[in-house]
Write an enzyme that holds these catalytic residues in place. Structure first.
Site, short mmCIF file in Angstrom:
data_model
loop_
_atom_site.label_atom_id
_atom_site.label_comp_id
_atom_site.label_asym_id
_atom_site.label_seq_id
_atom_site.Cartn_x
_atom_site.Cartn_y
_atom_site.Cartn_z
CD GLU A 111 -2.61 -1.12 1.65
OE1 GLU A 111 -3.89 -1.52 1.99
OE2 GLU A 111 -2.64 -1.58 3.39
CD GLU A 131 -3.42 -6.47 4.09
OE1 GLU A 131 -2.37 -5.02 3.85
OE2 GLU A 131 -3.63 -7.31 2.83
#
Length: 254
Positions: A111, A131
């Site tokens: 990210e 995640e």
């Protein structure tokens, strides 16, 4: 100002290279790194330069957020958006930002790379969002940045089905702008920045603002940015030089 403990910063005249420096933890992004990157953003807002973020060239960009810290966080910290707010600041820096990715960019590390304007990778670069395996979602920008970068289908493959993008795929889909061998990564990034900085710095800044503006801000933001540039002395100098070179070539051709 205290010397950073999680970063190595190379400040050059026209660009700043920052290397994530928690190699024993696979460059996991912890609170100290977040704070030090915020301080670097303060500096680059005051004195704008191109920013390069890298993990070095030894096979890891960033292995994500520090899981030990994530374990202790509760809803209060989630709503603050600790990593998300940092990546938003990096995205909003005045001058272009480049992620130089060698090896794994996972979770929050990926990210961070998505938040940069451009990404250059090595042949061993890999992007993934694991995640859900930890019981959380990719909450620091992947859900909205990836869909703009890659489209809905591929974004869902990465976020829901755990697909990893390797370098050749990331290049084909446009996530990476260039791919180099690990030993050529830094030279490739510097050459990219040299090409950008061959143009007007003000034009770069305003182009970035226009590209990142909300859809409903166009075309007004473009008109205003162009109006500013049309009055800039550098526009007159560059266009006069261009016309001079053209006349010289025409004269040579006779």
């Amino acid at each position: 100002m205290d010397e950073p403990t999680t970063l190595r910063i190379d400040r050059r005249e026209d660009r700043t290279w920052v290397t994530l420096d928690r190699h024993a933890a696979r460059n996991a992004i912890d609170a100290a790194m977040v704070a030090e990157l915020h301080r670097l953003c303060d500096e680059l807002q005051d004195e704008p330069k191109v920013l390069v973020v890298t993990g070095g060239a030894d096979g890891v960009f960033a292995g994500g957020a520090d899981v030990g810290e994530l374990l202790a966080r509760r809803s209060k910290e989630a709503l603050v958006g600790i990593n998300l707010r940092l990546f938003e600041r990096i995205r909003a820096l005045p001058m272009p930002t480049v992620a130089a990715v060698d090896g794994w960019a996972l979770g929050g590390g990926a990210e961070l790379a998505y938040a940069c304007d451009l990404r250059v990778g090595t042949t061993r670069a890999k992007f993934g969002q694991p995640e859900p395996q930890l019981g959380i979602l990719a909450g620091a920008g992947a859900t909205f940045r990836l869909i703009r970068l890659l489209g809905e289908s591929l974004t869902k493959q990465m976020l829901l089905a755990g697909r990893t993008l390797e370098a050749h795929e990331a290049l084909r889909f446009g996530l990476l702008s260039e791919v180099a061998e690990p030993e050529q990564l830094f030279a490739t990034v510097d050459a990219l920045i040299d090409r950008m900085l061959a143009g007007s710095a003000k034009a770069l800044r305003l182009t970035k603002l226009a590209v990142d503006a909300p859809a409903d801000a166009h075309p007004n933001v473009d008109l205003l940015a162009q109006a500013v540039l049309f009055e800039d002395i550098e526009k007159f100098d560059r266009m006069t030089a261009f016309l001079g070179r053209r006349r010289a070539r025409q004269a040579q051709r006779g």
